[in-house]
Design an enzyme around this catalytic site. Structure first.
Site, PDB file in Angstrom:
ATOM      1  N   GLY A  14      -3.567 -66.592  34.056  1.00  0.00           N
ATOM      2  CA  GLY A  14      -2.938 -67.227  35.215  1.00  0.00           C
ATOM      3  C   GLY A  14      -1.570 -67.839  34.976  1.00  0.00           C
ATOM      4  O   GLY A  14      -1.212 -68.823  35.621  1.00  0.00           O
ATOM      5  N   ARG A  67     -17.742 -51.886  45.706  1.00  0.00           N
ATOM      6  CA  ARG A  67     -16.433 -52.525  45.918  1.00  0.00           C
ATOM      7  C   ARG A  67     -16.264 -53.064  47.339  1.00  0.00           C
ATOM      8  O   ARG A  67     -15.796 -54.186  47.517  1.00  0.00           O
ATOM      9  CB  ARG A  67     -15.292 -51.535  45.612  1.00  0.00           C
ATOM     10  CG  ARG A  67     -15.037 -51.372  44.149  1.00  0.00           C
ATOM     11  CD  ARG A  67     -13.831 -50.455  43.917  1.00  0.00           C
ATOM     12  NE  ARG A  67     -13.873 -49.923  42.578  1.00  0.00           N
ATOM     13  CZ  ARG A  67     -13.341 -50.528  41.516  1.00  0.00           C
ATOM     14  NH1 ARG A  67     -12.708 -51.672  41.642  1.00  0.00           N
ATOM     15  NH2 ARG A  67     -13.436 -49.977  40.328  1.00  0.00           N
ATOM     16  N   ASN A 109       1.869 -58.174  45.016  1.00  0.00           N
ATOM     17  CA  ASN A 109       1.417 -58.059  43.628  1.00  0.00           C
ATOM     18  C   ASN A 109       2.620 -58.136  42.695  1.00  0.00           C
ATOM     19  O   ASN A 109       3.736 -57.829  43.095  1.00  0.00           O
ATOM     20  CB  ASN A 109       0.723 -56.699  43.438  1.00  0.00           C
ATOM     21  CG  ASN A 109       0.235 -56.469  42.018  1.00  0.00           C
ATOM     22  OD1 ASN A 109      -0.374 -57.345  41.415  1.00  0.00           O
ATOM     23  ND2 ASN A 109       0.504 -55.286  41.474  1.00  0.00           N
ATOM     24  N   HIS A 111       3.850 -56.597  38.936  1.00  0.00           N
ATOM     25  CA  HIS A 111       3.518 -55.614  37.898  1.00  0.00           C
ATOM     26  C   HIS A 111       4.607 -55.658  36.821  1.00  0.00           C
ATOM     27  O   HIS A 111       5.793 -55.717  37.150  1.00  0.00           O
ATOM     28  CB  HIS A 111       3.419 -54.210  38.509  1.00  0.00           C
ATOM     29  CG  HIS A 111       3.015 -53.179  37.502  1.00  0.00           C
ATOM     30  ND1 HIS A 111       1.716 -53.071  37.034  1.00  0.00           N
ATOM     31  CD2 HIS A 111       3.738 -52.258  36.836  1.00  0.00           C
ATOM     32  CE1 HIS A 111       1.661 -52.102  36.133  1.00  0.00           C
ATOM     33  NE2 HIS A 111       2.876 -51.595  35.997  1.00  0.00           N
ATOM     34  N   GLU A 145      -2.616 -46.832  46.868  1.00  0.00           N
ATOM     35  CA  GLU A 145      -2.414 -46.228  45.544  1.00  0.00           C
ATOM     36  C   GLU A 145      -2.012 -47.335  44.559  1.00  0.00           C
ATOM     37  O   GLU A 145      -1.141 -48.162  44.857  1.00  0.00           O
ATOM     38  CB  GLU A 145      -1.293 -45.178  45.632  1.00  0.00           C
ATOM     39  CG  GLU A 145      -1.141 -44.359  44.369  1.00  0.00           C
ATOM     40  CD  GLU A 145       0.250 -43.721  44.271  1.00  0.00           C
ATOM     41  OE1 GLU A 145       0.755 -43.606  43.145  1.00  0.00           O
ATOM     42  OE2 GLU A 145       0.808 -43.377  45.326  1.00  0.00           O
ATOM     43  N   ASP A 147      -0.517 -49.907  42.069  1.00  0.00           N
ATOM     44  CA  ASP A 147       0.849 -50.276  41.700  1.00  0.00           C
ATOM     45  C   ASP A 147       1.902 -49.527  42.514  1.00  0.00           C
ATOM     46  O   ASP A 147       2.934 -49.081  41.988  1.00  0.00           O
ATOM     47  CB  ASP A 147       1.078 -50.066  40.187  1.00  0.00           C
ATOM     48  CG  ASP A 147       0.196 -50.993  39.362  1.00  0.00           C
ATOM     49  OD1 ASP A 147      -0.087 -52.114  39.818  1.00  0.00           O
ATOM     50  OD2 ASP A 147      -0.233 -50.581  38.271  1.00  0.00           O
ATOM     51  N   ALA A 175      10.512 -63.135  32.860  1.00  0.00           N
ATOM     52  CA  ALA A 175      11.159 -62.651  34.097  1.00  0.00           C
ATOM     53  C   ALA A 175      10.169 -62.663  35.260  1.00  0.00           C
ATOM     54  O   ALA A 175      10.526 -62.980  36.399  1.00  0.00           O
ATOM     55  CB  ALA A 175      11.722 -61.248  33.873  1.00  0.00           C
TER      56      ALA A 175
HETATM   57  C1  GRF Z   1       1.081 -60.076  34.193  1.00  0.00           C
HETATM   58  O1  GRF Z   1       1.820 -59.374  33.243  1.00  0.00           O
HETATM   59  C2  GRF Z   1       1.138 -59.382  35.528  1.00  0.00           C
HETATM   60  O2  GRF Z   1       2.362 -58.745  35.755  1.00  0.00           O
HETATM   61  C3  GRF Z   1       0.046 -58.362  35.412  1.00  0.00           C
HETATM   62  O3  GRF Z   1      -0.981 -59.008  34.711  1.00  0.00           O
HETATM   63  C4  GRF Z   1      -0.412 -60.046  33.906  1.00  0.00           C
HETATM   64  C5  GRF Z   1      -1.089 -61.304  34.305  1.00  0.00           C
HETATM   65  O4  GRF Z   1      -0.725 -62.386  33.492  1.00  0.00           O
HETATM   66  N1  GRF Z   1      -0.329 -57.878  36.716  1.00  0.00           N
HETATM   67  P1  GRF Z   1      -1.062 -63.848  33.955  1.00  0.00           P
HETATM   68  O5  GRF Z   1      -2.579 -63.928  34.194  1.00  0.00           O
HETATM   69  O6  GRF Z   1      -0.297 -64.134  35.214  1.00  0.00           O
HETATM   70  O7  GRF Z   1      -0.637 -64.736  32.823  1.00  0.00           O
END
Ligand code: GRF
Length: 218
Positions: A14, A67, A109, A111, A145, A147, A175
């Site tokens: 988190g 799910r 989200n 990524h 889909e 990401d 970042a």
């Molecule tokens: C991050 O790198 C995020 O981009 C990816 O999972 C990781 C989560 O890290 N989706 P955190 O739990 O926020 O520290």
């Protein structure tokens, strides 16, 4: 000023959640986190939320037969809290069309790559194996889909010659912690609009949101 009511979905440490919590601590920030939901009862992010005085909920996917029923339980929980926007922050379950459709354009989200490059897991290992000189991170609206979806903000991060997966991940994570709150700020203030599957940003003068133009592409 009424702030956008946000629910954050996590599965683990988190740190992105923490970045969002810190941003929302400013009363002038246009969003507030009203609930943090985890599918893992031992996720450290739950401790972060509790310390910040935010309501937490565990919805353990293993307790559901499939799910769709798991996701319906999450939606019910989020709606009980009046959530208007869902932020995925290291949430490690794939989401089906039902959940993604229900929250369409209300689900974002982060990524750790410059999408559409390196979708999925082991992102940094694959970036290193590909020999790219620049990688980064992306905040985007979620589509079915994995990401994929309209991009809100990206940050570019250099790959250095001696990088390991860990050193690269740490640089990208820093970042991430900058752009996720920034993206939430844009969404919360109603400055983003999805038009023909692209994000239009009404940000006034570009310098308002190009805080660090040297490492940012919007
Ligand atoms: C991050 O790198 C995020 O981009 C990816 O999972 C990781 C989560 O890290 N989706 P955190 O739990 O926020 O520290």
């Amino acid at each position: 000023m009424s702030r956008l009511r946000v629910g954050v979905l996590i599965s683990g440490r988190g740190s992105n959640l923490q970045a969002l919590i810190d941003a929302c601590a400013d009363p002038a920030f246009p969003a507030e986190i009203v609930v943090v939901l985890s599918n893992q009862a031992d996720a450290f992010g739950l401790t972060r939320a509790t310390e910040a005085g935010i309501k937490t909920v565990v919805v353990d996917h293993r307790e559901f037969e499939d799910r769709p029923t798991f996701e319906a339980a999450m939606t019910e929980m989020l709606e009980q809290h009046g959530v208007q926007l869902v932020c995925l922050a290291g949430f490690m379950r794939l989401l089906t069309e039902g959940f993604v459709g229900h929250w369409r354009d209300r689900l974002i989200n982060i990524h750790p790559s410059l999408l559409p490059a390196f979708k999925g897991l082991d992102t940094h290992a694959r970036a290193l194996a590909a020999g790219v000189r620049i990688t980064g991170c992306t905040v985007h609206y979620v589509r079915e889909e994995m990401d994929s979806g309209p991009i809100i903000i990206q940050a570019a991060v250099p790959v250095l010659p001696d990088d390991t997966e860990d050193t690269l991940a740490a640089r990208v994570l820093a970042a991430e912690h900058r752009i996720y709150p920034e993206a939430l700020g844009l969404v919360g203030s109603g400055k983003t609009q999805v038009v023909a599957e692209r994000v239009a940003i009404d940000a006034g003068a570009p310098e308002d949101f190009l805080v660090n133009p040297s490492d940012r592409h919007i």
